[in-house]
Scaffold this motif. Sequence first.
Motif, PDB file in Angstrom:
ATOM      1  N   GLU A  16      16.051  28.170  44.413  1.00  0.00           N
ATOM      2  CA  GLU A  16      15.372  26.969  43.930  1.00  0.00           C
ATOM      3  C   GLU A  16      13.868  27.148  43.797  1.00  0.00           C
ATOM      4  OE1 GLU A  16      19.251  25.703  45.760  1.00  0.00           O
ATOM      5  OE2 GLU A  16      17.619  27.073  46.313  1.00  0.00           O
ATOM      6  N   HIS A  17      13.290  27.928  44.718  1.00  0.00           N
ATOM      7  CA  HIS A  17      11.835  28.091  44.679  1.00  0.00           C
ATOM      8  C   HIS A  17      11.380  28.743  43.379  1.00  0.00           C
ATOM      9  CE1 HIS A  17      13.552  31.799  46.332  1.00  0.00           C
ATOM     10  NE2 HIS A  17      12.490  32.429  45.833  1.00  0.00           N
ATOM     11  N   PHE A  18      12.152  29.699  42.865  1.00  0.00           N
ATOM     12  CA  PHE A  18      11.793  30.358  41.610  1.00  0.00           C
ATOM     13  C   PHE A  18      11.906  29.397  40.434  1.00  0.00           C
ATOM     14  CE2 PHE A  18      13.052  32.836  37.819  1.00  0.00           C
ATOM     15  CZ  PHE A  18      11.912  33.616  37.678  1.00  0.00           C
ATOM     16  N   THR A  19      12.956  28.578  40.434  1.00  0.00           N
ATOM     17  CA  THR A  19      13.128  27.601  39.360  1.00  0.00           C
ATOM     18  C   THR A  19      11.966  26.621  39.330  1.00  0.00           C
ATOM     19  OG1 THR A  19      15.528  27.795  39.348  1.00  0.00           O
ATOM     20  CG2 THR A  19      14.610  25.734  38.515  1.00  0.00           C
ATOM     21  N   TRP A  20      11.536  26.151  40.490  1.00  0.00           N
ATOM     22  CA  TRP A  20      10.398  25.225  40.524  1.00  0.00           C
ATOM     23  C   TRP A  20       9.114  25.903  40.051  1.00  0.00           C
ATOM     24  CZ3 TRP A  20       9.958  20.067  41.283  1.00  0.00           C
ATOM     25  CH2 TRP A  20      11.110  19.401  41.739  1.00  0.00           C
ATOM     26  N   MET A  21       8.941  27.169  40.411  1.00  0.00           N
ATOM     27  CA  MET A  21       7.751  27.882  39.947  1.00  0.00           C
ATOM     28  C   MET A  21       7.758  27.993  38.423  1.00  0.00           C
ATOM     29  SD  MET A  21       6.526  30.957  38.667  1.00  0.00           S
ATOM     30  CE  MET A  21       7.830  32.136  39.038  1.00  0.00           C
ATOM     31  N   MET A  22       8.912  28.392  37.844  1.00  0.00           N
ATOM     32  CA  MET A  22       9.003  28.583  36.401  1.00  0.00           C
ATOM     33  C   MET A  22       8.939  27.273  35.628  1.00  0.00           C
ATOM     34  SD  MET A  22       9.079  31.760  35.490  1.00  0.00           S
ATOM     35  CE  MET A  22       9.640  31.521  33.796  1.00  0.00           C
ATOM     36  N   ASN A  23       9.598  26.245  36.155  1.00  0.00           N
ATOM     37  CA  ASN A  23       9.760  25.009  35.391  1.00  0.00           C
ATOM     38  C   ASN A  23       8.698  23.954  35.664  1.00  0.00           C
ATOM     39  OD1 ASN A  23      12.042  26.231  34.409  1.00  0.00           O
ATOM     40  ND2 ASN A  23      13.491  24.958  35.512  1.00  0.00           N
ATOM     41  N   THR A  24       7.959  24.086  36.754  1.00  0.00           N
ATOM     42  CA  THR A  24       6.963  23.062  37.089  1.00  0.00           C
ATOM     43  C   THR A  24       5.565  23.637  37.311  1.00  0.00           C
ATOM     44  OG1 THR A  24       8.721  21.731  38.113  1.00  0.00           O
ATOM     45  CG2 THR A  24       6.455  21.141  38.635  1.00  0.00           C
ATOM     46  N   TYR A  25       5.451  24.639  38.189  1.00  0.00           N
ATOM     47  CA  TYR A  25       4.136  25.217  38.450  1.00  0.00           C
ATOM     48  C   TYR A  25       3.572  25.904  37.211  1.00  0.00           C
ATOM     49  CZ  TYR A  25       0.541  28.396  40.163  1.00  0.00           C
ATOM     50  OH  TYR A  25      -0.637  29.084  40.332  1.00  0.00           O
ATOM     51  N   LEU A  26       4.384  26.784  36.586  1.00  0.00           N
ATOM     52  CA  LEU A  26       3.899  27.527  35.422  1.00  0.00           C
ATOM     53  C   LEU A  26       3.489  26.613  34.266  1.00  0.00           C
ATOM     54  CD1 LEU A  26       3.294  30.175  33.994  1.00  0.00           C
ATOM     55  CD2 LEU A  26       5.731  30.339  33.387  1.00  0.00           C
ATOM     56  N   PRO A  27       4.256  25.571  33.942  1.00  0.00           N
ATOM     57  CA  PRO A  27       3.797  24.664  32.882  1.00  0.00           C
ATOM     58  C   PRO A  27       2.410  24.072  33.146  1.00  0.00           C
ATOM     59  CG  PRO A  27       6.103  24.300  33.281  1.00  0.00           C
ATOM     60  CD  PRO A  27       5.640  25.254  34.342  1.00  0.00           C
ATOM     61  N   GLY A  28       2.107  23.794  34.417  1.00  0.00           N
ATOM     62  CA  GLY A  28       0.778  23.302  34.736  1.00  0.00           C
ATOM     63  C   GLY A  28      -0.295  24.326  34.427  1.00  0.00           C
ATOM     64  N   ARG A  29      -0.005  25.593  34.731  1.00  0.00           N
ATOM     65  CA  ARG A  29      -0.964  26.657  34.430  1.00  0.00           C
ATOM     66  C   ARG A  29      -1.134  26.821  32.912  1.00  0.00           C
ATOM     67  NH1 ARG A  29      -4.323  27.681  36.563  1.00  0.00           N
ATOM     68  NH2 ARG A  29      -4.471  29.980  36.552  1.00  0.00           N
ATOM     69  N   VAL A  30      -0.006  26.755  32.182  1.00  0.00           N
ATOM     70  CA  VAL A  30      -0.061  26.890  30.724  1.00  0.00           C
ATOM     71  C   VAL A  30      -0.823  25.719  30.100  1.00  0.00           C
ATOM     72  CG1 VAL A  30       1.348  26.839  28.618  1.00  0.00           C
ATOM     73  CG2 VAL A  30       1.998  28.321  30.537  1.00  0.00           C
ATOM     74  N   GLY A  67      20.311  17.043  40.817  1.00  0.00           N
ATOM     75  CA  GLY A  67      20.141  18.459  41.121  1.00  0.00           C
ATOM     76  C   GLY A  67      18.712  18.938  40.952  1.00  0.00           C
ATOM     77  N   GLU A  68      18.433  20.091  41.556  1.00  0.00           N
ATOM     78  CA  GLU A  68      17.065  20.603  41.564  1.00  0.00           C
ATOM     79  C   GLU A  68      16.627  21.123  40.196  1.00  0.00           C
ATOM     80  OE1 GLU A  68      14.991  22.270  44.638  1.00  0.00           O
ATOM     81  OE2 GLU A  68      16.519  21.992  46.167  1.00  0.00           O
ATOM     82  N   TYR A  69      17.545  21.650  39.405  1.00  0.00           N
ATOM     83  CA  TYR A  69      17.138  22.089  38.062  1.00  0.00           C
ATOM     84  C   TYR A  69      16.591  20.910  37.270  1.00  0.00           C
ATOM     85  CZ  TYR A  69      17.489  23.225  33.125  1.00  0.00           C
ATOM     86  OH  TYR A  69      17.209  23.369  31.789  1.00  0.00           O
ATOM     87  N   ALA A  70      17.334  19.813  37.245  1.00  0.00           N
ATOM     88  CA  ALA A  70      16.873  18.631  36.507  1.00  0.00           C
ATOM     89  C   ALA A  70      15.543  18.132  37.061  1.00  0.00           C
ATOM     90  CB  ALA A  70      17.919  17.528  36.568  1.00  0.00           C
ATOM     91  N   ALA A  71      15.408  18.134  38.394  1.00  0.00           N
ATOM     92  CA  ALA A  71      14.162  17.670  39.003  1.00  0.00           C
ATOM     93  C   ALA A  71      12.986  18.538  38.569  1.00  0.00           C
ATOM     94  CB  ALA A  71      14.294  17.678  40.522  1.00  0.00           C
ATOM     95  N   SER A  72      13.207  19.857  38.523  1.00  0.00           N
ATOM     96  CA  SER A  72      12.120  20.755  38.122  1.00  0.00           C
ATOM     97  C   SER A  72      11.747  20.555  36.648  1.00  0.00           C
ATOM     98  CB  SER A  72      12.517  22.213  38.375  1.00  0.00           C
ATOM     99  OG  SER A  72      13.511  22.653  37.463  1.00  0.00           O
ATOM    100  N   CYS A  73      12.725  20.169  35.820  1.00  0.00           N
ATOM    101  CA  CYS A  73      12.437  19.918  34.402  1.00  0.00           C
ATOM    102  C   CYS A  73      11.657  18.626  34.208  1.00  0.00           C
ATOM    103  CB  CYS A  73      13.741  19.880  33.608  1.00  0.00           C
ATOM    104  SG  CYS A  73      14.579  21.482  33.526  1.00  0.00           S
ATOM    105  N   VAL A  74      11.955  17.619  35.017  1.00  0.00           N
ATOM    106  CA  VAL A  74      11.122  16.417  35.012  1.00  0.00           C
ATOM    107  C   VAL A  74       9.710  16.798  35.462  1.00  0.00           C
ATOM    108  CG1 VAL A  74      10.742  14.147  36.041  1.00  0.00           C
ATOM    109  CG2 VAL A  74      13.046  14.832  35.356  1.00  0.00           C
ATOM    110  N   GLY A  75       9.631  17.695  36.459  1.00  0.00           N
ATOM    111  CA  GLY A  75       8.327  18.181  36.887  1.00  0.00           C
ATOM    112  C   GLY A  75       7.559  18.859  35.775  1.00  0.00           C
ATOM    113  N   ARG A  76       8.252  19.631  34.951  1.00  0.00           N
ATOM    114  CA  ARG A  76       7.596  20.279  33.799  1.00  0.00           C
ATOM    115  C   ARG A  76       6.993  19.231  32.870  1.00  0.00           C
ATOM    116  NH1 ARG A  76      11.460  24.173  31.215  1.00  0.00           N
ATOM    117  NH2 ARG A  76      12.703  22.280  30.948  1.00  0.00           N
TER     118      ARG A  76
END
Length: 342
Positions: A119-133, A171-180
């Motif tokens: 899950e930690h990798f998914t959150w990094m890719m789907n939420t943290y990275l979009p913020g950096r981009v 689920g966490e995937y959906a949550a991370s996509c809302v985060g994106r």
Amino acid sequence: MADIAADITALEESLTTPTPEVVDDIARLEGDIVILGVGGKIGPSVAGMAARAIREAGIDKTVHGVARFSDPAARATLEQYGVRPVPADLTDDEQLAALPDAANVIYMAGNKFGTVGNEHFTWMMNTYLPGRVAQRYRDSRIVSFSTLVTYPLADVATGGSREADWPGIVGEYAASCVGRERMFEYFSRKHGTPVLQFRLGYSIETRYGVLQEIAAAVYGGIPIPLAMGHASVIWQRDVAAYAIRSLHLADSPPRKLNITGPEIASVRRLAELFGERFGRAPVFEGTETGTAYVMDGTELQTAFGFPSTTLADMIDMVADWVVKAGPTIGKPTKFQQRDGAF
């Protein structure tokens, strides 16, 4: 084997063929285009179509395709289209900062499958990275690929989820996509960056997707679960066309747009139609629940008109591919998942 190779070439050629509307829209688009995460299933179609549209429009513009490019063949394919490959790891801050500047960004990077246990990798890719981009390209226009699972399971009888509906996180995937989406929204509001949240249903072509999975199951006599009895689908060429054209719809605060065909497709009916073509009766498990991840595409149709490829066309092409034993990409959609565990 030669016939299949020719079929693949023809398929990829068709998926990157720009519509006249794409050519017109790209001609009036100012600046170059950067596509981040171009190495996925849909990325080459978007990049290839953009590059072909630029040539047809007779304008001077560059399409930069950014990915790790672990597969040399993927890079070679993009170069054939006229795309400039840019090898980079987006998670490396120095490499992100060194990417080409461009007035237009299509953001396609993300992680879905393998989320459970990682899950930690998914959150990094789907939420943290979009913020950096979003910070790196604060002065650009951005189309950010999102997903229909930012919505809750919808009552099929109501026509599916609409852009104004509140997110429903399973689920966490959906949550991370809302985060994106929230990261792009935050920086759009902070910097005035025009953003379009590109909420994609299930993209379809002959080598992968909901239709291919249903067709293969019917052909192979494999039972088809019906609990997720409906799906929102759209042909990949139309996805690519809408992604490029959506650059003109980006706004601040961000606009949301459902990317799907005009109908909500019944899994049972799709299986029956494939069964008619194969001369084989489909096998079902369970019954429909009445809810599914489905979307209403009215806003898309209002902005751009109906997709160029109909559901009937998709069924015919996928059925023909399955009968020919054409190769598949080997990445199941897991569209039957109702618990968000990807």
